[in-house]
Enzyme design. Structure first.
Site, short mmCIF file in Angstrom:
data_model
loop_
_atom_site.label_atom_id
_atom_site.label_comp_id
_atom_site.label_asym_id
_atom_site.label_seq_id
_atom_site.Cartn_x
_atom_site.Cartn_y
_atom_site.Cartn_z
N LEU A 161 78.68 -13.38 -65.42
CA LEU A 161 79.01 -14.34 -63.95
C LEU A 161 78.39 -15.65 -65.56
CD1 LEU A 161 79.46 -13.58 -60.76
CD2 LEU A 161 81.30 -14.72 -62.61
N CYS A 171 82.09 -4.09 -78.95
CA CYS A 171 82.92 -4.04 -77.91
C CYS A 171 84.86 -4.21 -77.13
CB CYS A 171 82.34 -3.06 -77.05
SG CYS A 171 81.02 -1.89 -77.73
N LYS A 222 74.11 -10.72 -78.81
CA LYS A 222 73.21 -11.38 -77.49
C LYS A 222 71.87 -11.04 -77.91
CE LYS A 222 73.15 -6.92 -74.91
NZ LYS A 222 73.86 -6.26 -74.29
#
Ligand code: UGA
Length: 438
Positions: free
Chosen positions: A253, A263, A323
């Protein structure tokens, strides 16, 4: 137990080393000769925390080896794992050419009973097709079994995810094959990892549904963040309070520039395509994809609104990977955002702890320069844009950054900093969904 692992990308290499660590005898096969030679010299082809030591330990104890010789590996193994790439074909369908190639080579190489375990993410129906295709092309009258064993590891924490999975999913029509694969994973019973045994199609769908659901959480919170900006609310507090409801949970979140990586973007597209093909449209996932695309565009507008027309402006960018803790830039939001800034005439000064080499392979533009730390990337820039939440960006010397920048403007697109901490030092600060509309 002797195992062949076909494919030495993230999934294949981590799973191969992981299975060796479980006590199996593992041969990793790849047709990329350079990669296998590198692995035999102890070189890991991408950055994944702890992987070099993990591979080295299992090579040293004699349970892990690397080869290009598929036939030899298959002859010596009862179980053959397949972990080859299944990228998007550019039209929203999955490119299965690597799986097809492996299927043909396996049909040539197999001459006794084998269990083939599919780890690659493949569209529903692929494993059944794989079994039929291999079975039909075998040279002898023997049987092979196929098990679908989707992988749930995250880049950056792949070893931990392999060694301590939330669940192990095994799909097959063969009780014998399921028993063989369960035996391979038996050490996970000790840590009480739950096993879900099911049929091939269900196992395949579990993988897509899981990734699509996680992507849904991200797009959902990004829409909430956009509303927060309009009404002066703080998405950080909204997400925290939502997450305290155990039915919702706090993970996935975090609002930001949208999901990326090898992915989620491809798996959400494939899921939507599956729905369309079957006449059962996946409307939520279609919206998730559209929201994600829009989120990246919103980030570009945000930067423009903050510093005005970009032509000739210098922008500092921190973080290029999709990331932290990876060198992977596949579908990274930074790719879209940096390329849009370049098209609009900006000069980019970039820094990333691990992703600069990979980024340069994709974005080759003289208007982008790469630096060896955050402060150098900030030098002379009209704004500093955070695009990946690497830990080393969490505690930068903000005073030093302010001195380096031409203008004290921070666009924290990963909500790394508490706004007050930055504005108190005289910066203009913009996060995502943190009360200030830009
Ligand atoms: C994802 C899944 O998390 C794994 O379970 C799965 O095995 C893997 O895909 C796969 O299919 O192989 P990964 O792509 O490594 O793993 O990365 P994630 O940590 O899931 O992050 C994906 C993207 O979502 C990143 O760009 C990340 O920045 C973004 N994200 C994640 C958010 O924007 N907000 C969040 O709250 C969480």
């Amino acid at each position: 137990m002797h195992i062949t692992m076909i494919g030495t990308g993230y999934v294949g290499l981590v799973s191969g080393a992981g299975l060796a660590d479980f006590g199996m005898q593992v041969i990793c096969v790849d047709k990329n000769v350079d990669r296998i030679q590198g692995l035999n010299r102890g070189e890991i082809p991408f950055y994944e925390p702890g992987l070099e030591e993990f591979v080295e330990r299992n090579v040293k104890n004699g349970r892990l080896s690397f080869t290009t010789d598929l036939k030899m590996a298959v002859e010596n193994s009862l179980v053959i794992f397949v972990a080859v790439g299944t990228p998007d074909d550019g039209q929203g369908k999955t490119d299965l050419s690597q799986v097809e190639d492996v299927a043909k080579r396996l049909a040539q190489a197999i001459d006794e009973y084998k269990v083939i375990v599919m780890k690659s993410t493949v569209p529903v129906g692929t494993n059944r097709w794989l079994k039929e295709m291999i079975q039909a092309n075998l040279k002898k009258d023997i049987t092979v079994d196929v098990v679908s064993n989707p992988e749930f590891l995250r880049e950056g924490s792949a070893i931990e995810d392999f060694m301590r999975p939330n669940r192990v999913v095994l799909g097959s029509d063969s009780a014998q094959a399921l028993a063989v694969v369960k035996d391979i994973y038996r050490v996970l019973y000790l840590i009480e990892a739950p096993f879900v045994s099911t049929n091939l199609e269900t196992a395949e769908l579990i993988k897509y549904a899981s990734n699509a659901f996680l992507a849904t959480k991200i797009s959902f919170i990004n829409e909430v963040a956009n509303i927060c900006e309009k009404v002066g609310a703080d998405v950080h507090d909204v997400a925290r309070a939502m997450g305290l409801d155990k039915r919702i949970g706090p993970k996935f979140l975090h609002s930001g520039p949208g999901y990326g990586g090898s992915c989620f973007p491809k798996d959400t597209l494939a899921f939507a395509d599956l729905g369309k093909t079957l006449g059962s449209p996946a409307r939520i996932v279609e919206a998730v994809i559209a929201v994600n695309r829009n989120q990246r565009a919103r980030m570009i507008t945000k930067i423009e609104n903050a510093i005005g027309p970009l032509d000739g402006k210098v922008v500092g960018v921190l973080g290029l990977t999709f990331k932290p803790n990876t060198s992977d830039v596949r579908e990274s939001p930074a790719l879209d955002i940096v390329q849009a800034l370049l098209r609009k005439g900006a000069q980019i000064r970039a820094y990333d702890p691990a992703g600069m080499d990979e980024f340069q392979k994709v974005v080759n533009d003289e208007k982008i320069s790469y630096w060896k730390n955050a402060y150098e990337a900030a030098r002379g820039a009209e704004a500093l844009v955070f695009l990946t939440e690497w830990n080393e960006f969490r505690n930068l010397d903000l005073k030093k950054l302010k001195e380096a920048l031409a203008k004290p403007v921070v666009l924290d697109l990963r909500n790394i900093y508490e706004p007050e901490r930055v504005t108190d030092l005289g910066f203009r600060y913009m996060g995502v969904g943190r009360g200030t509309a830009v």
